[in-house]
Design a protein around this motif. Sequence first.
Motif, PDB file in Angstrom:
ATOM      1  N   VAL A 182     -24.832  17.387  -7.400  1.00 38.74           N
ATOM      2  CA  VAL A 182     -24.445  18.437  -8.357  1.00 38.74           C
ATOM      3  C   VAL A 182     -23.178  19.113  -7.845  1.00 38.74           C
ATOM      4  CG1 VAL A 182     -25.152  20.549  -9.520  1.00 38.74           C
ATOM      5  CG2 VAL A 182     -26.865  18.801  -8.972  1.00 38.74           C
ATOM      6  N   PHE A 183     -22.196  19.248  -8.722  1.00 37.56           N
ATOM      7  CA  PHE A 183     -20.988  19.985  -8.354  1.00 37.56           C
ATOM      8  C   PHE A 183     -20.395  20.635  -9.599  1.00 37.56           C
ATOM      9  CE2 PHE A 183     -19.666  15.698  -9.324  1.00 37.56           C
ATOM     10  CZ  PHE A 183     -18.478  15.827 -10.021  1.00 37.56           C
ATOM     11  N   THR A 184     -19.515  21.583  -9.368  1.00 36.53           N
ATOM     12  CA  THR A 184     -18.889  22.346 -10.452  1.00 36.53           C
ATOM     13  C   THR A 184     -17.376  22.316 -10.282  1.00 36.53           C
ATOM     14  OG1 THR A 184     -20.800  23.824 -10.577  1.00 36.53           O
ATOM     15  CG2 THR A 184     -18.758  24.578 -11.598  1.00 36.53           C
ATOM     16  N   LEU A 185     -16.680  22.096 -11.387  1.00 37.66           N
ATOM     17  CA  LEU A 185     -15.215  22.130 -11.411  1.00 37.66           C
ATOM     18  C   LEU A 185     -14.761  23.400 -12.117  1.00 37.66           C
ATOM     19  CD1 LEU A 185     -14.426  18.409 -12.292  1.00 37.66           C
ATOM     20  CD2 LEU A 185     -14.317  19.508 -10.055  1.00 37.66           C
ATOM     21  N   LEU A 213     -14.027  13.008 -16.952  1.00 37.17           N
ATOM     22  CA  LEU A 213     -15.179  12.943 -16.053  1.00 37.17           C
ATOM     23  C   LEU A 213     -16.167  11.868 -16.508  1.00 37.17           C
ATOM     24  CD1 LEU A 213     -15.766  16.757 -15.397  1.00 37.17           C
ATOM     25  CD2 LEU A 213     -14.832  15.071 -13.803  1.00 37.17           C
ATOM     26  N   HIS A 214     -16.380  11.751 -17.805  1.00 30.10           N
ATOM     27  CA  HIS A 214     -17.255  10.685 -18.313  1.00 30.10           C
ATOM     28  C   HIS A 214     -16.671   9.302 -17.990  1.00 30.10           C
ATOM     29  CE1 HIS A 214     -20.652  12.519 -20.338  1.00 30.10           C
ATOM     30  NE2 HIS A 214     -19.849  13.469 -20.845  1.00 30.10           N
ATOM     31  N   HIS A 235     -20.994  18.987 -18.702  1.00 27.53           N
ATOM     32  CA  HIS A 235     -20.864  19.981 -19.767  1.00 27.53           C
ATOM     33  C   HIS A 235     -19.994  21.146 -19.308  1.00 27.53           C
ATOM     34  CE1 HIS A 235     -24.731  17.932 -20.658  1.00 27.53           C
ATOM     35  NE2 HIS A 235     -24.316  18.039 -21.920  1.00 27.53           N
ATOM     36  N   PHE A 236     -19.269  21.692 -20.294  1.00 25.43           N
ATOM     37  CA  PHE A 236     -18.544  22.956 -20.092  1.00 25.43           C
ATOM     38  C   PHE A 236     -19.582  24.060 -20.261  1.00 25.43           C
ATOM     39  CE2 PHE A 236     -15.710  26.182 -22.449  1.00 25.43           C
ATOM     40  CZ  PHE A 236     -15.558  26.934 -21.300  1.00 25.43           C
ATOM     41  N   THR A 237     -19.940  24.716 -19.162  1.00 19.95           N
ATOM     42  CA  THR A 237     -21.135  25.562 -19.183  1.00 19.95           C
ATOM     43  C   THR A 237     -20.873  27.064 -19.087  1.00 19.95           C
ATOM     44  OG1 THR A 237     -21.341  25.258 -16.787  1.00 19.95           O
ATOM     45  CG2 THR A 237     -22.611  23.769 -18.193  1.00 19.95           C
ATOM     46  N   THR A 238     -19.854  27.478 -18.324  1.00 13.28           N
ATOM     47  CA  THR A 238     -19.809  28.901 -17.968  1.00 13.28           C
ATOM     48  C   THR A 238     -18.391  29.464 -18.039  1.00 13.28           C
ATOM     49  OG1 THR A 238     -21.567  28.409 -16.386  1.00 13.28           O
ATOM     50  CG2 THR A 238     -20.569  30.593 -16.240  1.00 13.28           C
ATOM     51  N   PHE A 239     -18.347  30.716 -18.502  1.00 10.27           N
ATOM     52  CA  PHE A 239     -17.124  31.515 -18.389  1.00 10.27           C
ATOM     53  C   PHE A 239     -17.294  32.426 -17.174  1.00 10.27           C
ATOM     54  CE2 PHE A 239     -17.174  30.376 -22.845  1.00 10.27           C
ATOM     55  CZ  PHE A 239     -15.843  30.119 -23.144  1.00 10.27           C
ATOM     56  N   GLN A 240     -16.693  32.029 -16.075  1.00  9.39           N
ATOM     57  CA  GLN A 240     -16.765  32.876 -14.888  1.00  9.39           C
ATOM     58  C   GLN A 240     -15.679  33.951 -14.946  1.00  9.39           C
ATOM     59  OE1 GLN A 240     -18.980  33.060 -12.646  1.00  9.39           O
ATOM     60  NE2 GLN A 240     -20.086  31.088 -12.675  1.00  9.39           N
ATOM     61  N   SER A 241     -15.706  34.855 -13.994  1.00  5.74           N
ATOM     62  CA  SER A 241     -14.756  35.964 -13.994  1.00  5.74           C
ATOM     63  C   SER A 241     -13.315  35.489 -13.826  1.00  5.74           C
ATOM     64  CB  SER A 241     -15.108  36.961 -12.887  1.00  5.74           C
ATOM     65  OG  SER A 241     -15.082  36.301 -11.624  1.00  5.74           O
ATOM     66  N   SER A 242     -13.141  34.362 -13.117  1.00  2.00           N
ATOM     67  CA  SER A 242     -11.773  33.886 -12.899  1.00  2.00           C
ATOM     68  C   SER A 242     -11.631  32.397 -13.172  1.00  2.00           C
ATOM     69  CB  SER A 242     -11.341  34.180 -11.453  1.00  2.00           C
ATOM     70  OG  SER A 242     -12.218  33.557 -10.544  1.00  2.00           O
ATOM     71  N   SER A 243     -12.601  31.788 -13.868  1.00  7.88           N
ATOM     72  CA  SER A 243     -12.499  30.347 -14.115  1.00  7.88           C
ATOM     73  C   SER A 243     -13.368  29.936 -15.290  1.00  7.88           C
ATOM     74  CB  SER A 243     -12.931  29.563 -12.875  1.00  7.88           C
ATOM     75  OG  SER A 243     -14.298  29.788 -12.590  1.00  7.88           O
ATOM     76  N   LEU A 244     -13.050  28.757 -15.829  1.00  6.04           N
ATOM     77  CA  LEU A 244     -13.877  28.089 -16.830  1.00  6.04           C
ATOM     78  C   LEU A 244     -14.560  26.917 -16.121  1.00  6.04           C
ATOM     79  CD1 LEU A 244     -11.300  27.972 -19.769  1.00  6.04           C
ATOM     80  CD2 LEU A 244     -13.031  29.724 -19.310  1.00  6.04           C
ATOM     81  N   ASP A 245     -15.901  26.903 -16.115  1.00  3.55           N
ATOM     82  CA  ASP A 245     -16.642  25.983 -15.259  1.00  3.55           C
ATOM     83  C   ASP A 245     -17.183  24.781 -16.027  1.00  3.55           C
ATOM     84  OD1 ASP A 245     -16.104  27.770 -13.322  1.00  3.55           O
ATOM     85  OD2 ASP A 245     -18.168  28.477 -13.041  1.00  3.55           O
TER      86      ASP A 245
END
Length: 370
Positions: free
Chosen positions: A267-270, A288-289, A307-317
Amino acid sequence: MISEGRELLAQLRAWWASVYAWLAAQQESLYWFAGGLLLTLLAVLAVRLVLSRLVLPRVLRRGSAGLDQSLLTGLQPPVSALIFLIGLRLSLSMLKLPGGDWGRIFSALVALNLFWAALRVVGVLDDYFRKLTEGSSRHLDRLLVDLLSRVTRIAVWLIGLTFVAQNLFQLDVAALLAGAGVAGVAIAFAAQNTIANLFGTITIVSDRPFTVGDRVRFGEIDGVVEAVGLRSTSIRSLDGTLWCVPNRQISDSAVENISSRPDLKHVFTLNLVYTTTPEQMRRAVAILHELIDHHPGCAPEKPPLIHFTTFQSSSLDISVVMWFAATDFPQIQNWKQELNLAILERFNAEGLDFAYPTTTIYLKEEKGNS
């Protein structure tokens, strides 16, 4: 000095006279004894010939020469000795021997012979099962053979010595066992850790939570099992340190067998910058696919989850979950490196920027008196 010599000579003459008189009285019985002894030797020879010339060739022709041949060869001496003892007992019964409990002595000799036969059978079975596990990676099977062999030999020795002590020396075995029980409690209390390790070994051998060559995680130890002994298990950690863990601790704790997993989850996050457009985000997921869906190391029955999952404070995850179809740690590390390099190259070529923690400070100018 001369008188003592004459007295000794007189005693020898008297002894010889009594022996001669006994031989003269037992003359006919001695003939029967000699004949019985001769027949006994002929019976022993006949049994050995039957086993070697008739039974063994049939075993060889039947194709079961391994264990059967070893058992027949190993039991030949005890069987011959038993026949000789029986023939000797019958031959001696024709003589009127002075004094002595010959029946008890004969029973003890038969018990010793059976004890000898049991030890030879244990030895043959030990060699047979050791050859079965020779050159294989089933270290626990070899350990089980060694453990059973030792326990069986000890049991045979105890039973044989107990029988001989009771029949030959007429010892009170019950009293001896009671005394041994008290001493055994003291010994067991002093050697409780050793006994606990032995039972831990039995648990490992019977349950088989791992085998030699498996990577396991046990408490703070993460490494490859190198050997399983009767007292401890040797584990080589990933940094090269050799740990010798008592088997009682392993049997009482949770052991994670990493090598037994059919695959390894990764598991990793970009993190992409906030200036990434929706089209660029879709392109990033598509890249990625392309890189992961047909990766040679991925488990085919478990497609990756991207999947594009999260809006972080300083990034799109972008969250990535994938499964490697292997448990070999160096190989998986190589696959991770190759995949990371491919992602870096493709994202840089597409102009996709990775985010890092940033802080934006807005300064507001206040209009005041100059």
